[in-house]
Design a protein around this motif. Structure first.
Motif, PDB file in Angstrom:
ATOM      1  N   LEU A 127     -24.632 -37.315  36.059  1.00 10.80           N
ATOM      2  CA  LEU A 127     -23.313 -37.849  35.747  1.00 10.80           C
ATOM      3  C   LEU A 127     -23.061 -37.690  34.260  1.00 10.80           C
ATOM      4  O   LEU A 127     -23.771 -38.281  33.444  1.00 10.80           O
ATOM      5  CB  LEU A 127     -23.220 -39.330  36.144  1.00 10.80           C
ATOM      6  CG  LEU A 127     -23.101 -39.668  37.629  1.00 10.80           C
ATOM      7  CD1 LEU A 127     -24.288 -39.158  38.429  1.00 10.80           C
ATOM      8  CD2 LEU A 127     -22.964 -41.185  37.821  1.00 10.80           C
ATOM      9  N   LEU A 174     -16.308 -36.369  38.631  1.00 11.69           N
ATOM     10  CA  LEU A 174     -17.011 -37.643  38.771  1.00 11.69           C
ATOM     11  C   LEU A 174     -16.271 -38.590  39.699  1.00 11.69           C
ATOM     12  O   LEU A 174     -16.896 -39.340  40.459  1.00 11.69           O
ATOM     13  CB  LEU A 174     -17.191 -38.281  37.393  1.00 11.69           C
ATOM     14  CG  LEU A 174     -17.981 -39.586  37.311  1.00 11.69           C
ATOM     15  CD1 LEU A 174     -19.372 -39.416  37.894  1.00 11.69           C
ATOM     16  CD2 LEU A 174     -18.073 -40.067  35.865  1.00 11.69           C
ATOM     17  N   ASN A 197     -27.508 -41.134  35.184  1.00  6.55           N
ATOM     18  CA  ASN A 197     -26.287 -41.440  34.432  1.00  6.55           C
ATOM     19  C   ASN A 197     -26.512 -41.129  32.962  1.00  6.55           C
ATOM     20  O   ASN A 197     -27.328 -41.769  32.300  1.00  6.55           O
ATOM     21  CB  ASN A 197     -25.891 -42.910  34.581  1.00  6.55           C
ATOM     22  CG  ASN A 197     -24.651 -43.228  33.746  1.00  6.55           C
ATOM     23  OD1 ASN A 197     -23.741 -42.416  33.644  1.00  6.55           O
ATOM     24  ND2 ASN A 197     -24.630 -44.395  33.129  1.00  6.55           N
ATOM     25  N   THR A 199     -23.686 -40.876  30.975  1.00  6.79           N
ATOM     26  CA  THR A 199     -22.447 -41.310  30.335  1.00  6.79           C
ATOM     27  C   THR A 199     -22.640 -42.689  29.714  1.00  6.79           C
ATOM     28  O   THR A 199     -23.604 -43.398  30.038  1.00  6.79           O
ATOM     29  CB  THR A 199     -21.301 -41.396  31.365  1.00  6.79           C
ATOM     30  OG1 THR A 199     -21.463 -42.599  32.148  1.00  6.79           O
ATOM     31  CG2 THR A 199     -21.282 -40.188  32.291  1.00  6.79           C
ATOM     32  N   LEU A 201     -20.707 -45.068  30.450  1.00  6.97           N
ATOM     33  CA  LEU A 201     -20.138 -45.991  31.435  1.00  6.97           C
ATOM     34  C   LEU A 201     -21.205 -46.958  31.932  1.00  6.97           C
ATOM     35  O   LEU A 201     -22.309 -46.551  32.284  1.00  6.97           O
ATOM     36  CB  LEU A 201     -19.549 -45.206  32.610  1.00  6.97           C
ATOM     37  CG  LEU A 201     -18.414 -44.238  32.264  1.00  6.97           C
ATOM     38  CD1 LEU A 201     -18.002 -43.425  33.487  1.00  6.97           C
ATOM     39  CD2 LEU A 201     -17.218 -45.000  31.688  1.00  6.97           C
ATOM     40  N   GLY A 202     -20.867 -48.229  31.927  1.00 14.43           N
ATOM     41  CA  GLY A 202     -21.828 -49.260  32.293  1.00 14.43           C
ATOM     42  C   GLY A 202     -22.518 -49.886  31.097  1.00 14.43           C
ATOM     43  O   GLY A 202     -23.191 -50.912  31.219  1.00 14.43           O
ATOM     44  N   LEU A 209     -19.191 -47.980  35.442  1.00 13.42           N
ATOM     45  CA  LEU A 209     -19.421 -46.727  36.148  1.00 13.42           C
ATOM     46  C   LEU A 209     -19.127 -46.967  37.620  1.00 13.42           C
ATOM     47  O   LEU A 209     -19.690 -47.867  38.236  1.00 13.42           O
ATOM     48  CB  LEU A 209     -20.872 -46.278  35.977  1.00 13.42           C
ATOM     49  CG  LEU A 209     -21.312 -45.092  36.837  1.00 13.42           C
ATOM     50  CD1 LEU A 209     -20.565 -43.829  36.428  1.00 13.42           C
ATOM     51  CD2 LEU A 209     -22.820 -44.890  36.745  1.00 13.42           C
ATOM     52  N   HIS A 210     -18.239 -46.160  38.177  1.00 15.60           N
ATOM     53  CA  HIS A 210     -17.896 -46.283  39.592  1.00 15.60           C
ATOM     54  C   HIS A 210     -18.621 -45.196  40.371  1.00 15.60           C
ATOM     55  O   HIS A 210     -18.258 -44.024  40.313  1.00 15.60           O
ATOM     56  CB  HIS A 210     -16.385 -46.174  39.790  1.00 15.60           C
ATOM     57  CG  HIS A 210     -15.611 -47.264  39.104  1.00 15.60           C
ATOM     58  ND1 HIS A 210     -15.722 -48.593  39.463  1.00 15.60           N
ATOM     59  CD2 HIS A 210     -14.740 -47.225  38.074  1.00 15.60           C
ATOM     60  CE1 HIS A 210     -14.936 -49.333  38.680  1.00 15.60           C
ATOM     61  NE2 HIS A 210     -14.335 -48.528  37.832  1.00 15.60           N
ATOM     62  N   ASP A 224     -30.965 -44.347  34.538  1.00 17.97           N
ATOM     63  CA  ASP A 224     -29.806 -44.597  33.676  1.00 17.97           C
ATOM     64  C   ASP A 224     -30.285 -44.575  32.233  1.00 17.97           C
ATOM     65  O   ASP A 224     -31.143 -45.372  31.848  1.00 17.97           O
ATOM     66  CB  ASP A 224     -29.187 -45.958  34.001  1.00 17.97           C
ATOM     67  CG  ASP A 224     -27.762 -46.103  33.477  1.00 17.97           C
ATOM     68  OD1 ASP A 224     -27.409 -45.408  32.484  1.00 17.97           O
ATOM     69  OD2 ASP A 224     -26.988 -46.894  34.054  1.00 17.97           O
ATOM     70  N   THR A 232     -28.591 -52.090  33.942  1.00 16.08           N
ATOM     71  CA  THR A 232     -27.182 -51.766  34.145  1.00 16.08           C
ATOM     72  C   THR A 232     -26.789 -52.075  35.588  1.00 16.08           C
ATOM     73  O   THR A 232     -27.647 -52.178  36.474  1.00 16.08           O
ATOM     74  CB  THR A 232     -26.917 -50.282  33.865  1.00 16.08           C
ATOM     75  OG1 THR A 232     -27.674 -49.495  34.794  1.00 16.08           O
ATOM     76  CG2 THR A 232     -27.319 -49.912  32.433  1.00 16.08           C
ATOM     77  N   LEU A 234     -25.627 -50.073  37.688  1.00 16.12           N
ATOM     78  CA  LEU A 234     -26.140 -48.974  38.505  1.00 16.12           C
ATOM     79  C   LEU A 234     -27.588 -49.226  38.906  1.00 16.12           C
ATOM     80  O   LEU A 234     -27.960 -49.089  40.082  1.00 16.12           O
ATOM     81  CB  LEU A 234     -26.038 -47.659  37.724  1.00 16.12           C
ATOM     82  CG  LEU A 234     -26.670 -46.438  38.384  1.00 16.12           C
ATOM     83  CD1 LEU A 234     -25.910 -46.055  39.645  1.00 16.12           C
ATOM     84  CD2 LEU A 234     -26.734 -45.254  37.411  1.00 16.12           C
TER      85      LEU A 234
END
Length: 282
Positions: A127, A174, A197, A199, A201-202, A209-210, A224, A232, A234
């Motif tokens: 990601l 994504l 992951n 990114t 995000l999170g 993060l979705h 992650d 996180t 995730l």
């Protein structure tokens, strides 16, 4: 007046690198220091000009957003870093600034026990498509993984693969992985599936993060690289589903160890990793 290294970025206050390197310097009794330096993009030229003239400077780590921009300030670039197109470690060597990338080394470190086993097939869903993703995708391709790159758009993901010279692979947006899928995964025995992951995000202060876990194969390892928070959302969901997880401190410490040896000429005392992790999460 002691030798020093540092980490540069914008922002930089969040960096845990000074704590890591300082801990190792103390453990080894090395007279040296490791600092943070807030350097904006417009100031990179002046920063490196000043450091070239400083005999006490042993080099720097590079964090966002400069990992690609600093390529122009290196006199020599390690072939792996050149292929990746990003540098995270710069050291003065024989009168020139040499650029390296230790992200891939650090990322693979906690995966080594798994990578020693034979697998029928290895697939990594990655990601993100930034500087860290480039190092990670390059490292995983070298370990026989088929990469699936998830970026803002499928076109960006495909360009990412092409720029790394990775033949094959898969590219997707994504957002496609945010919605549930009814895809039926086949028997995963003998396979190694990795979800990574890369990114922000999170991360604390960033959007969530979705990722719908219907896209995550059974038995996957979920990794992650975010380390604030350490657990996180995730990783929390993956753990709740019984999947193996790897947190961001693993990569952070691993890549720092490779850089530490270049800065200070000594191996990081990894036998103290447990105590270091306690400090990092305090």
């Amino acid at each position: 007046m002691i030798p020093y290294a540092e980490v540069i970025g914008d922002p930089i206050a969040h960096s845990k690198s000074p704590l890591i390197h300082g801990f190792w310097l103390d453990q080894l009794g090395i007279e040296g220091a490791y600092r943070r330096a807030h350097v904006r993009a417009a100031d990179l030229h002046d920063y490196f000009a000043a450091r070239r003239a400083d005999p006490l400077w042993r080099g720097c780590n590079v964090t966002v957003p400069h990992k690609q921009a600093v390529l122009a300030h290196c006199d020599w670039i390690d072939p792996n870093a050149a292929t990746i197109g990003a540098v995270n470690t710069i050291v003065p060597e024989n009168g020139v600034l040499a650029g390296y990338n230790t992200d891939g080394i650090g990322f693979l470190e906690p995966l080594r026990p798994l990578l020693l086993r034979p697998h029928l097939f290895r697939m990594a869903r990655i990601l993100g498509a930034g500087g860290a993703a480039r190092a990670i995708a390059h490292a995983l391709a070298g370990e026989g993984f088929e990469p699936v790159i998830l970026a803002r758009t499928a076109e960006k993901a495909r360009a990412f693969l092409d720029s790394l010279g990775i033949s094959g692979g898969h590219a997707a947006a994504l957002e496609m992985f945010a919605a549930p899928t009814d895809f039926a995964f086949d028997d995963r025995a003998g396979l190694l599936d990795l979800v990574v992951n890369t990114t922000p995000l999170g991360m604390a202060g960033q959007p969530p993060l979705h990722l719908d876990f219907s896209h995550v194969p059974p038995g996957s390892v979920v990794y992650d690289i975010v380390y604030a928070p350490l657990e996180t959302p995730l990783l929390a969901e993956a753990r709740a589903r019984g999947l193996r997880t790897i947190d961001g401190l693993e990569m952070l410490i691993g890549q720092a160890a490779a850089a530490f040896a270049r800065f200070f000429g000594a191996a990081a005392p990894r036998e103290h990793d447990a105590a270091l992790r306690v400090r990092l999460v305090a």
